[in-house]
Every structure is written in structure tokens, then in C-alpha cells.
Design a protein around this motif. Structure first.
Motif, PDB file in Angstrom:
ATOM      1  N   ARG A  78      40.600  39.818  28.672  1.00  0.00           N
ATOM      2  CA  ARG A  78      39.527  40.012  27.698  1.00  0.00           C
ATOM      3  C   ARG A  78      39.504  38.871  26.687  1.00  0.00           C
ATOM      4  O   ARG A  78      38.457  38.253  26.439  1.00  0.00           O
ATOM      5  CB  ARG A  78      39.720  41.327  26.956  1.00  0.00           C
ATOM      6  CG  ARG A  78      38.692  41.562  25.839  1.00  0.00           C
ATOM      7  CD  ARG A  78      39.074  42.683  24.904  1.00  0.00           C
ATOM      8  NE  ARG A  78      39.063  43.965  25.587  1.00  0.00           N
ATOM      9  CZ  ARG A  78      40.166  44.639  25.926  1.00  0.00           C
ATOM     10  NH1 ARG A  78      41.354  44.123  25.644  1.00  0.00           N
ATOM     11  NH2 ARG A  78      40.074  45.793  26.524  1.00  0.00           N
ATOM     12  N   THR A 153      41.012  33.673  37.134  1.00  0.00           N
ATOM     13  CA  THR A 153      41.072  35.064  36.650  1.00  0.00           C
ATOM     14  C   THR A 153      41.435  36.011  37.776  1.00  0.00           C
ATOM     15  O   THR A 153      42.283  36.903  37.607  1.00  0.00           O
ATOM     16  CB  THR A 153      39.720  35.469  36.031  1.00  0.00           C
ATOM     17  OG1 THR A 153      39.418  34.603  34.936  1.00  0.00           O
ATOM     18  CG2 THR A 153      39.756  36.910  35.543  1.00  0.00           C
ATOM     19  N   CYS A 206      32.397  43.514  32.662  1.00  0.00           N
ATOM     20  CA  CYS A 206      33.538  44.339  33.099  1.00  0.00           C
ATOM     21  C   CYS A 206      34.869  43.700  32.703  1.00  0.00           C
ATOM     22  O   CYS A 206      35.797  44.388  32.276  1.00  0.00           O
ATOM     23  CB  CYS A 206      33.490  44.562  34.607  1.00  0.00           C
ATOM     24  SG  CYS A 206      32.122  45.588  35.182  1.00  0.00           S
ATOM     25  N   LEU A 207      34.977  42.377  32.841  1.00  0.00           N
ATOM     26  CA  LEU A 207      36.215  41.697  32.479  1.00  0.00           C
ATOM     27  C   LEU A 207      36.529  41.881  31.000  1.00  0.00           C
ATOM     28  O   LEU A 207      37.688  42.049  30.617  1.00  0.00           O
ATOM     29  CB  LEU A 207      36.108  40.201  32.794  1.00  0.00           C
ATOM     30  CG  LEU A 207      36.015  39.799  34.269  1.00  0.00           C
ATOM     31  CD1 LEU A 207      35.867  38.284  34.386  1.00  0.00           C
ATOM     32  CD2 LEU A 207      37.235  40.268  35.048  1.00  0.00           C
ATOM     33  N   SER A 209      35.133  44.329  28.884  1.00  0.00           N
ATOM     34  CA  SER A 209      35.230  45.737  28.499  1.00  0.00           C
ATOM     35  C   SER A 209      36.471  46.415  29.058  1.00  0.00           C
ATOM     36  O   SER A 209      36.981  47.383  28.491  1.00  0.00           O
ATOM     37  CB  SER A 209      33.982  46.489  28.961  1.00  0.00           C
ATOM     38  OG  SER A 209      33.967  46.602  30.381  1.00  0.00           O
ATOM     39  N   GLY A 210      36.974  45.916  30.190  1.00  0.00           N
ATOM     40  CA  GLY A 210      38.131  46.533  30.825  1.00  0.00           C
ATOM     41  C   GLY A 210      37.763  47.522  31.911  1.00  0.00           C
ATOM     42  O   GLY A 210      38.628  47.938  32.683  1.00  0.00           O
ATOM     43  N   ARG A 211      36.516  47.906  31.998  1.00  0.00           N
ATOM     44  CA  ARG A 211      36.071  48.860  33.026  1.00  0.00           C
ATOM     45  C   ARG A 211      35.892  48.129  34.354  1.00  0.00           C
ATOM     46  O   ARG A 211      35.168  47.136  34.416  1.00  0.00           O
ATOM     47  CB  ARG A 211      34.768  49.525  32.613  1.00  0.00           C
ATOM     48  CG  ARG A 211      34.892  50.377  31.348  1.00  0.00           C
ATOM     49  CD  ARG A 211      33.577  51.029  30.999  1.00  0.00           C
ATOM     50  NE  ARG A 211      33.703  51.887  29.820  1.00  0.00           N
ATOM     51  CZ  ARG A 211      32.703  52.578  29.277  1.00  0.00           C
ATOM     52  NH1 ARG A 211      31.491  52.495  29.822  1.00  0.00           N
ATOM     53  NH2 ARG A 211      32.915  53.310  28.201  1.00  0.00           N
ATOM     54  N   ARG A 213      37.838  46.207  35.773  1.00  0.00           N
ATOM     55  CA  ARG A 213      38.209  44.809  35.564  1.00  0.00           C
ATOM     56  C   ARG A 213      38.762  44.167  36.831  1.00  0.00           C
ATOM     57  O   ARG A 213      38.372  43.059  37.200  1.00  0.00           O
ATOM     58  CB  ARG A 213      39.231  44.690  34.436  1.00  0.00           C
ATOM     59  CG  ARG A 213      39.743  43.270  34.238  1.00  0.00           C
ATOM     60  CD  ARG A 213      40.707  43.203  33.078  1.00  0.00           C
ATOM     61  NE  ARG A 213      40.000  43.373  31.825  1.00  0.00           N
ATOM     62  CZ  ARG A 213      40.593  43.739  30.694  1.00  0.00           C
ATOM     63  NH1 ARG A 213      41.888  44.008  30.693  1.00  0.00           N
ATOM     64  NH2 ARG A 213      39.900  43.844  29.577  1.00  0.00           N
ATOM     65  N   THR A 214      39.666  44.843  37.506  1.00  0.00           N
ATOM     66  CA  THR A 214      40.278  44.258  38.701  1.00  0.00           C
ATOM     67  C   THR A 214      39.246  44.015  39.791  1.00  0.00           C
ATOM     68  O   THR A 214      39.188  42.945  40.401  1.00  0.00           O
ATOM     69  CB  THR A 214      41.402  45.163  39.222  1.00  0.00           C
ATOM     70  OG1 THR A 214      42.388  45.326  38.206  1.00  0.00           O
ATOM     71  CG2 THR A 214      42.045  44.577  40.466  1.00  0.00           C
ATOM     72  N   ALA A 217      37.036  41.101  38.811  1.00  0.00           N
ATOM     73  CA  ALA A 217      37.719  39.808  38.949  1.00  0.00           C
ATOM     74  C   ALA A 217      37.728  39.363  40.403  1.00  0.00           C
ATOM     75  O   ALA A 217      37.427  38.203  40.718  1.00  0.00           O
ATOM     76  CB  ALA A 217      39.138  39.903  38.406  1.00  0.00           C
TER      77      ALA A 217
END
Length: 401
Positions: A78, A153, A206-207, A209-211, A213-214, A217
Motif C-alpha cells: 500500500r 509487486t 485493490c493494491l 485498499s488491501g481487498r 490484493r494478492t 498483484a
């Protein structure tokens, strides 16, 4: 970095980072010279190597050296992406706005599509890998910076980011192979730019916000690699650039004692021979003698920078490095405006051309200081504040480095 007066270097800039700023400054000057000399001082333009590509390769080595290290040091996807967005986009958007306003006098480059694909490609910065011209010619290099960020990333999330030497060799091999079999984009038309533009906005959201994320990426990393190989103007060249950037990363790891130099040598050799048998290698600057000489000079410059990294460097060079992004993006639109004001710069007398060249460089540096002072520096500080507040609002969600 804090705002600074003209021709001053912040005291906070350490000698450890000053050499990287100095290299950026040299790279920016080389690119300016490559674009300016044919019009104002053609007798000074070298043809035994390419000044512009020399500067670009130095830039890419610097990015490769510092960007993965920055992500690993933060340990937070983030924070990394907030930093990148606030670093790249404010000045980039300002230059886009200036070019569009200047279109009243200077037509927009014909390489820029007149449809939604141009908007999407500029929004994602993935211009070159979706075969779209930028509003300012130097913007093409930002495509590969963005591809590198997204690939790094994905590797970081996967925990595979330390295999820099292997990746440099792999992309070197891809460059050779792509040159042998690919002669044009296999994903033609406007839709790659539009689809990738939407995917980029969603994925970076998404990267940050964390939602998801994987998943984001992985998807963005895979998407950009596919676009680079099958959607870019010159696929072998894109792969070669990534190889160069991972060479920079491998040099960082070698310096820290966590990698060797063998992959660096192998990858450099592969990049050197990539255009030799390539279908797309019809430009003078990719002839083996010119291409290899340009690579060797860029590599030697970076090596000298590494040797001097603990020493005091000229303040003018480190200052130039601070404003190098502004110099890089502003100089070409200003050159086009200058060309529009004079029918043919090459027809001016020798003395007038010399004076014009000096004045042009002075204006570029002056405006670059202003944009650094009032655009780049404040927005970078804002990005750091946003990053800190984001981390405080969602503690414990960073990824381990």
C-alpha cells in the motif's frame, strides 16, 4: 523531499542517495541533448552511440537498483503504491494538460490515437506496451517503469522478489526469442489499451485498499507481461528493458552480498545480442556496434556512480537529479513549441542556433525547478502523509519484506 531554492540541494540528501540523483541528472541531460541537437547543433550529435538511449538505459538501471529495494524496505504494498502514484502522476497530468492547451498552436502528435484508447493508455501509463503514442514523446519510457513496478509487486507478494539475477537472464532470453519470431503487435486495435486501463485502475485500487490484493498483484503482473510481449510496438525491446532493470536490481543485491555478478554478465550479453537477429531492428541505433557501445557507456556510467556512491558529488549534479523528472517530461513539449515558433530551426545562423540552444536549456531547467518546487515536492510530501495515515488506519496489514 523538502522544497528547495534554485540550485540548492537539501541537506537531508545523503551521499548514499546522491549518486543516484547524479545519474538521473546525467540521464536527463543526455535525453535532452538527443532531442535538441538535430535541430540546433547537428554537428555535435554523435552517431557512434545513441545519446538518448544512453540516458534512458541509465534511468532504467537506477530504477532497477532502487525500486525493489524501496518496496522491500517499506514491506508494505500500500505505502509503495501510494508513493509511486504521488511521485509520478501529478507532474505527468500537468504535462498532459499543458500539451493539450498547447495544441491550439502545436497539433497533438499524430502517434496519439483520437479515441478512448488514448485516454485509457495515458491513465495507466502503459502507452508503449499497448502500441499507443504518448502526448509527449518521452512518455514511452514510463510504460516500462510501470510494467516493472507491477511485475516487482507481484513477485514481492509471491515472495519471489529476491531472484533478480535469474529474472534478468530470463528476460534477456525472452528478448532474443521475441526478436526472432515477433514482428508486430499480436494484440492490435484499441481494445488492449481500454481493457488494460480499466484493469489497472481496479487493480491498483485493490493494491492500496488491501481487498483482493494478492489476486490483483498477480493479475496486473501477468497482464503487463502479456501486453509487453504481444501488444507493444517492439516486443524484444520491452523484454530487453526489463532485463536491464533487473540487472540494476541484481547489482543492488550483489552490493549487499546477497547475489553474484554472473547473472548480470549473462543478461547483459543477451541484451547486447537481442537486436542482432531480430526482425524488428531497422534503426541505426540498434546496429550491433552502436547498440553495444551505448550499453557499455551506460553500464560504465552506472559503475562509476557505484564506485563514487560514498563520496561528495557536485551539488549541481545532485540538484539536476532532483529536477530530472521535470526535465525529462517538459523538454520535448517545449522543443516542439520552439519549433512551431520558428519555421525551421536548422536554417538559423550558427550563432543564433548556439544562443537558442543555451536559452532553451536554461528555460527547461528554470521551468523544471518551478515544477519540482511547486508540484513534485509538495505532492511527494502529501503522498507520505497519506501513506502514514493509511498505515495508522489499517495497522498490521503490510506484507513482510
Amino acid at each position: 523531499m523538502t522544497a528547495t531554492p534554485a540550485l540548492a540541494v537539501p541537506q537531508a540528501v545523503s551521499s548514499r542517495m546522491a549518486w543516484l540523483d547524479a545519474l538521473r541528472g546525467l540521464g536527463a541531460l543526455a535525453v535532452v541533448a538527443e532531442h535538441m541537437l538535430p535541430w540546433l547543433l547537428p554537428a555535435l550529435r554523435p552517431y557512434w552511440f545513441n545519446l538518448g538511449m544512453y540516458g534512458v538505459l541509465v534511468f532504467f538501471l537506477v530504477s532497477g537498483y532502487i525500486i525493489p529495494s524501496s518496496l522491500e524496505r517499506r514491506g508494505d504494498v500500500r505505502a509503495f503504491w501510494i508513493s509511486r502514484l504521488f511521485r509520478l502522476y501529478p507532474l505527468y497530468l500537468l504535462v498532459i494538460a499543458l500539451v493539450l492547451v498547447a495544441a491550439i498552436w502545436v497539433p497533438v502528435r499524430e502517434q496519439v490515437p483520437r479515441d478512448l484508447s488514448a485516454v485509457a493508455a495515458h491513465a495507466s501509463m502503459l502507452l508503449d506496451v499497448v502500441h499507443t503514442g504518448g502526448l509527449a514523446d518521452p512518455m514511452w519510457t514510463l510504460s516500462y517503469e510501470m510494467v516493472f513496478y507491477l511485475v516487482v509487486t507481484a513477485l514481492f507478494v509471491r515472495g519471489a522478489h529476491r531472484r533478480s539475477g535469474v529474472l534478468a537472464v530470463v528476460f534477456g532470453l525472452v528478448a532474443v526469442g521475441a526478436g526472432l519470431v515477433l514482428s508486430a503487435p499480436l494484440l492490435p486495435g484499441p481494445w488492449p489499451a481500454i481493457v488494460s486501463g480499466v484493469a489497472f485502475v481496479v487493480g491498483v485500487t485493490c493494491l492500496i485498499s488491501g481487498r483482493f490484493r494478492t489476486a490483483a498483484a498477480y493479475a496486473l503482473g501477468a497482464m503487463t507481461l502479456v501486453l509487453m510481449l504481444f501488444g507493444s510496438f517492439v516486443p524484444w525491446f520491452g523484454a530487453a528493458i526489463l532485463a536491464v532493470m533487473f540487472v540494476g536490481t541484481a547489482l543492488n543485491r550483489w552490493e549487499r552480498g546477497s547475489g553474484g555478478l554472473t547473472p548480470v554478465i549473462v543478461a547483459a550479453a543477451l541484451v547486447a545480442v537481442a537486436p542482432v537477429w531480430s526482425i524488428q531492428a531497422g534503426w541505426w541505433w540498434v546496429r550491433p556496434d552502436v547498440w553495444i557501445t551505448t550499453m557499455a557507456l551506460a553500464g560504465a556510467t552506472f559503475a562509476v556512480g557505484m564506485v563514487l556512491r560514498g563520496r561528495s558529488l557536485p551539488r549541481a549534479l545532485t540538484w539536476l537529479g532532483l529536477v530530472s523528472y521535470s526535465v525529462y517530461l517538459l523538454h520535448h513539449p517545449l522543443l516542439r513549441l520552439l519549433g512551431a515558433a520558428v519555421d525551421d530551426l536548422r536554417l538559423l545562423s550558427q550563432g543564433v542556433r548556439v544562443a537558442t540552444a543555451v536559452g532553451y536549456v536554461g528555460v527547461v531547467l528554470g521551468l523544471s525547478w518551478l515544477t519540482y518546487r511547486f508540484v513534485e515536492s509538495p505532492t511527494q510530501r502529501l503522498g507520505r502523509r497519506v501513506s502514514r495515515r493509511s498505515a495508522e488506519a489499517a495497522p498490521g496489514r503490510s506484507l513482510p519484506g
